[in-house]
Write a protein that holds these residues in place. Structure first.
Motif, PDB file in Angstrom:
ATOM      1  N   GLU A  88       0.802  -1.227   0.000  1.00  0.00           N
ATOM      2  CA  GLU A  88       0.000   0.000   0.000  1.00  0.00           C
ATOM      3  C   GLU A  88       0.837   1.281   0.000  1.00  0.00           C
ATOM      4  OE1 GLU A  88      -4.020   1.316   2.269  1.00  0.00           O
ATOM      5  OE2 GLU A  88      -2.431   0.500   3.524  1.00  0.00           O
ATOM      6  N   ALA A  89       1.933   1.303   0.720  1.00  0.00           N
ATOM      7  CA  ALA A  89       2.746   2.514   0.841  1.00  0.00           C
ATOM      8  C   ALA A  89       3.880   2.573  -0.196  1.00  0.00           C
ATOM      9  CB  ALA A  89       3.327   2.601   2.251  1.00  0.00           C
ATOM     10  N   THR A  90       3.753   1.801  -1.275  1.00  0.00           N
ATOM     11  CA  THR A  90       4.785   1.774  -2.315  1.00  0.00           C
ATOM     12  C   THR A  90       4.183   2.243  -3.640  1.00  0.00           C
ATOM     13  OG1 THR A  90       4.342  -0.468  -3.108  1.00  0.00           O
ATOM     14  CG2 THR A  90       5.782  -0.259  -1.177  1.00  0.00           C
ATOM     15  N   TYR A  91       4.948   2.080  -4.705  1.00  0.00           N
ATOM     16  CA  TYR A  91       4.499   2.441  -6.052  1.00  0.00           C
ATOM     17  C   TYR A  91       3.754   1.298  -6.754  1.00  0.00           C
ATOM     18  CZ  TYR A  91       6.944   6.884  -6.009  1.00  0.00           C
ATOM     19  OH  TYR A  91       7.334   8.157  -5.721  1.00  0.00           O
ATOM     20  N   PHE A  92       3.412   0.258  -6.034  1.00  0.00           N
ATOM     21  CA  PHE A  92       2.754  -0.903  -6.628  1.00  0.00           C
ATOM     22  C   PHE A  92       1.486  -0.516  -7.385  1.00  0.00           C
ATOM     23  CE2 PHE A  92       0.047  -4.783  -6.249  1.00  0.00           C
ATOM     24  CZ  PHE A  92       0.860  -5.667  -6.945  1.00  0.00           C
ATOM     25  N   LYS A  93       0.608   0.232  -6.755  1.00  0.00           N
ATOM     26  CA  LYS A  93      -0.652   0.620  -7.393  1.00  0.00           C
ATOM     27  C   LYS A  93      -0.407   1.472  -8.625  1.00  0.00           C
ATOM     28  CE  LYS A  93      -5.199   2.737  -6.492  1.00  0.00           C
ATOM     29  NZ  LYS A  93      -5.398   2.930  -7.887  1.00  0.00           N
ATOM     30  N   LYS A  94       0.541   2.387  -8.560  1.00  0.00           N
ATOM     31  CA  LYS A  94       0.837   3.233  -9.729  1.00  0.00           C
ATOM     32  C   LYS A  94       1.358   2.396 -10.895  1.00  0.00           C
ATOM     33  CE  LYS A  94       1.589   7.744  -7.681  1.00  0.00           C
ATOM     34  NZ  LYS A  94       2.441   8.936  -7.663  1.00  0.00           N
ATOM     35  N   ILE A  95       2.179   1.403 -10.597  1.00  0.00           N
ATOM     36  CA  ILE A  95       2.688   0.522 -11.649  1.00  0.00           C
ATOM     37  C   ILE A  95       1.534  -0.262 -12.265  1.00  0.00           C
ATOM     38  CG2 ILE A  95       4.121  -1.500 -12.146  1.00  0.00           C
ATOM     39  CD1 ILE A  95       6.007  -0.491  -9.878  1.00  0.00           C
ATOM     40  N   LEU A  96       0.703  -0.843 -11.424  1.00  0.00           N
ATOM     41  CA  LEU A  96      -0.450  -1.603 -11.919  1.00  0.00           C
ATOM     42  C   LEU A  96      -1.393  -0.731 -12.734  1.00  0.00           C
ATOM     43  CD1 LEU A  96      -1.620  -4.023  -9.096  1.00  0.00           C
ATOM     44  CD2 LEU A  96      -0.474  -4.576 -11.232  1.00  0.00           C
ATOM     45  N   ASP A  97      -1.667   0.476 -12.245  1.00  0.00           N
ATOM     46  CA  ASP A  97      -2.549   1.395 -12.972  1.00  0.00           C
ATOM     47  C   ASP A  97      -1.968   1.708 -14.349  1.00  0.00           C
ATOM     48  OD1 ASP A  97      -4.289   1.436 -10.823  1.00  0.00           O
ATOM     49  OD2 ASP A  97      -3.695   3.439 -10.136  1.00  0.00           O
ATOM     50  N   TYR A  98      -0.685   1.993 -14.402  1.00  0.00           N
ATOM     51  CA  TYR A  98      -0.024   2.292 -15.674  1.00  0.00           C
ATOM     52  C   TYR A  98      -0.124   1.105 -16.635  1.00  0.00           C
ATOM     53  CZ  TYR A  98       3.740   2.540 -19.057  1.00  0.00           C
ATOM     54  OH  TYR A  98       4.465   2.485 -20.228  1.00  0.00           O
ATOM     55  N   LEU A  99       0.261  -0.074 -16.169  1.00  0.00           N
ATOM     56  CA  LEU A  99       0.242  -1.262 -17.025  1.00  0.00           C
ATOM     57  C   LEU A  99      -1.171  -1.567 -17.513  1.00  0.00           C
ATOM     58  CD1 LEU A  99       2.703  -3.519 -15.029  1.00  0.00           C
ATOM     59  CD2 LEU A  99       3.129  -2.460 -17.263  1.00  0.00           C
TER      60      LEU A  99
ATOM     61  N   LEU B  51       7.483  -7.734  -4.532  1.00  0.00           N
ATOM     62  CA  LEU B  51       7.194  -6.907  -3.371  1.00  0.00           C
ATOM     63  C   LEU B  51       8.343  -7.033  -2.384  1.00  0.00           C
ATOM     64  CD1 LEU B  51       3.422  -7.704  -2.806  1.00  0.00           C
ATOM     65  CD2 LEU B  51       4.469  -5.976  -4.272  1.00  0.00           C
ATOM     66  N   CYS B  52       8.839  -5.905  -1.948  1.00  0.00           N
ATOM     67  CA  CYS B  52       9.929  -5.856  -0.973  1.00  0.00           C
ATOM     68  C   CYS B  52       9.440  -5.051   0.220  1.00  0.00           C
ATOM     69  CB  CYS B  52      11.159  -5.200  -1.604  1.00  0.00           C
ATOM     70  SG  CYS B  52      11.701  -6.009  -3.128  1.00  0.00           S
ATOM     71  N   ASP B  53      10.186  -5.078   1.291  1.00  0.00           N
ATOM     72  CA  ASP B  53       9.788  -4.339   2.487  1.00  0.00           C
ATOM     73  C   ASP B  53       9.959  -2.840   2.250  1.00  0.00           C
ATOM     74  OD1 ASP B  53       9.331  -6.791   3.650  1.00  0.00           O
ATOM     75  OD2 ASP B  53      11.313  -6.891   4.555  1.00  0.00           O
ATOM     76  N   GLY B  54       8.850  -2.138   2.072  1.00  0.00           N
ATOM     77  CA  GLY B  54       8.867  -0.691   1.907  1.00  0.00           C
ATOM     78  C   GLY B  54       9.008  -0.195   0.480  1.00  0.00           C
ATOM     79  N   TYR B  55       9.139  -1.076  -0.483  1.00  0.00           N
ATOM     80  CA  TYR B  55       9.216  -0.658  -1.883  1.00  0.00           C
ATOM     81  C   TYR B  55       8.850  -1.831  -2.783  1.00  0.00           C
ATOM     82  CZ  TYR B  55      13.762  -3.018  -2.070  1.00  0.00           C
ATOM     83  OH  TYR B  55      14.760  -3.959  -2.033  1.00  0.00           O
ATOM     84  N   VAL B  56       8.787  -1.553  -4.054  1.00  0.00           N
ATOM     85  CA  VAL B  56       8.469  -2.577  -5.046  1.00  0.00           C
ATOM     86  C   VAL B  56       9.536  -2.517  -6.134  1.00  0.00           C
ATOM     87  CG1 VAL B  56       6.926  -1.055  -6.349  1.00  0.00           C
ATOM     88  CG2 VAL B  56       6.604  -3.493  -6.488  1.00  0.00           C
TER      89      VAL B  56
ATOM     90  N   PHE C 232      16.905  -5.478 -16.665  1.00  0.00           N
ATOM     91  CA  PHE C 232      16.829  -4.371 -15.718  1.00  0.00           C
ATOM     92  C   PHE C 232      15.976  -4.788 -14.524  1.00  0.00           C
ATOM     93  CE2 PHE C 232      17.699  -2.205 -19.715  1.00  0.00           C
ATOM     94  CZ  PHE C 232      18.633  -1.255 -19.340  1.00  0.00           C
ATOM     95  N   VAL C 233      16.501  -4.565 -13.330  1.00  0.00           N
ATOM     96  CA  VAL C 233      15.744  -4.742 -12.105  1.00  0.00           C
ATOM     97  C   VAL C 233      15.677  -3.351 -11.478  1.00  0.00           C
ATOM     98  CG1 VAL C 233      15.619  -5.844  -9.853  1.00  0.00           C
ATOM     99  CG2 VAL C 233      16.536  -7.109 -11.810  1.00  0.00           C
ATOM    100  N   VAL C 234      14.490  -2.765 -11.540  1.00  0.00           N
ATOM    101  CA  VAL C 234      14.323  -1.383 -11.108  1.00  0.00           C
ATOM    102  C   VAL C 234      13.600  -1.353  -9.770  1.00  0.00           C
ATOM    103  CG1 VAL C 234      13.359   0.873 -11.703  1.00  0.00           C
ATOM    104  CG2 VAL C 234      14.202  -0.637 -13.529  1.00  0.00           C
ATOM    105  N   ASP C 235      14.272  -0.816  -8.763  1.00  0.00           N
ATOM    106  CA  ASP C 235      13.634  -0.570  -7.471  1.00  0.00           C
ATOM    107  C   ASP C 235      12.864   0.737  -7.611  1.00  0.00           C
ATOM    108  OD1 ASP C 235      14.837  -2.832  -6.479  1.00  0.00           O
ATOM    109  OD2 ASP C 235      16.426  -1.759  -5.428  1.00  0.00           O
ATOM    110  N   VAL C 236      11.560   0.645  -7.628  1.00  0.00           N
ATOM    111  CA  VAL C 236      10.726   1.825  -7.859  1.00  0.00           C
ATOM    112  C   VAL C 236      10.499   2.513  -6.512  1.00  0.00           C
ATOM    113  CG1 VAL C 236       8.614   2.712  -8.896  1.00  0.00           C
ATOM    114  CG2 VAL C 236       9.675   0.623  -9.805  1.00  0.00           C
ATOM    115  N   ILE C 237      11.326   3.532  -6.294  1.00  0.00           N
ATOM    116  CA  ILE C 237      11.322   4.218  -5.001  1.00  0.00           C
ATOM    117  C   ILE C 237      11.062   5.721  -5.142  1.00  0.00           C
ATOM    118  CG2 ILE C 237      12.797   2.539  -3.828  1.00  0.00           C
ATOM    119  CD1 ILE C 237      15.179   4.400  -4.486  1.00  0.00           C
TER     120      ILE C 237
END
Length: 147
Positions: free
Chosen positions: A25-36, A74-79, A120-125
């Motif tokens: 919830e507190a990461t960019y997960f939703k924004k990534i999903l919305d974009y895709l 999913l990682c602790d505090g980021y995606v 590429f492995v991008v930590d979306v922070i």
């Protein structure tokens, strides 16, 4: 639900997309999903990897055009998201790499194409790394559409 994603669900208990959204919830997960979803309407597949380290456990694959657009971890505090960009786009990447985040630049500069692409492995922070990821995804999708 535990804080550590990899320990929150066993191999026998597959998380739902809603579980993933709640954890991230507190990461960019939703924004990534919305974009895709808005751009590509991919098929989403929650899958399990027995790999050790940060790539093990449950993750989300995004598929379209007969291939994997990318895999979200999913990682602790980021995606983070893994995207493979075809070496066919090496020249275009070279032209645009200097405007991208240090992490993406480093991956491009220090790696050679493996199995036909740059992994590429991008930590979306940040918004910056989110924009970098979107660009890499567009390159990936261009390749998938060609095949």
């Amino acid at each position: 639900m535990e804080k550590k994603w990899q320990k929150a669900f066993s191999l026998e208990e597959r998380p739902t997309l809603e579980d993933m959204k709640e954890f991230a919830e507190a990461t960019y997960f939703k924004k990534i999903l919305d974009y895709l979803t808005e751009e590509y309407q991919p098929k989403l597949s929650v899958e399990y990897s027995k790999e050790k380290g940060s790539f093990g456990g449950w993750h989300l694959k995004t598929k379209k055009y007969g291939g994997n657009i990318g895999t979200i971890y999913l990682c602790d505090g980021y995606v983070r998201m893994m995207v493979v960009v075809s070496e066919l786009f090496e020249e275009e990447l070279s032209e645009n790499i200097f405007s991208m985040s240090e992490e993406v630049q480093k991956t491009f500069k220090e790696s050679k194409p493996v199995m036909g692409g740059y992994w590429f492995v991008v930590d979306v922070i940040s918004e910056k790394t989110l924009e970098d990821l979107k660009y890499l995804v567009t390159l990936r999708v261009r390749k998938l559409k060609k095949t």
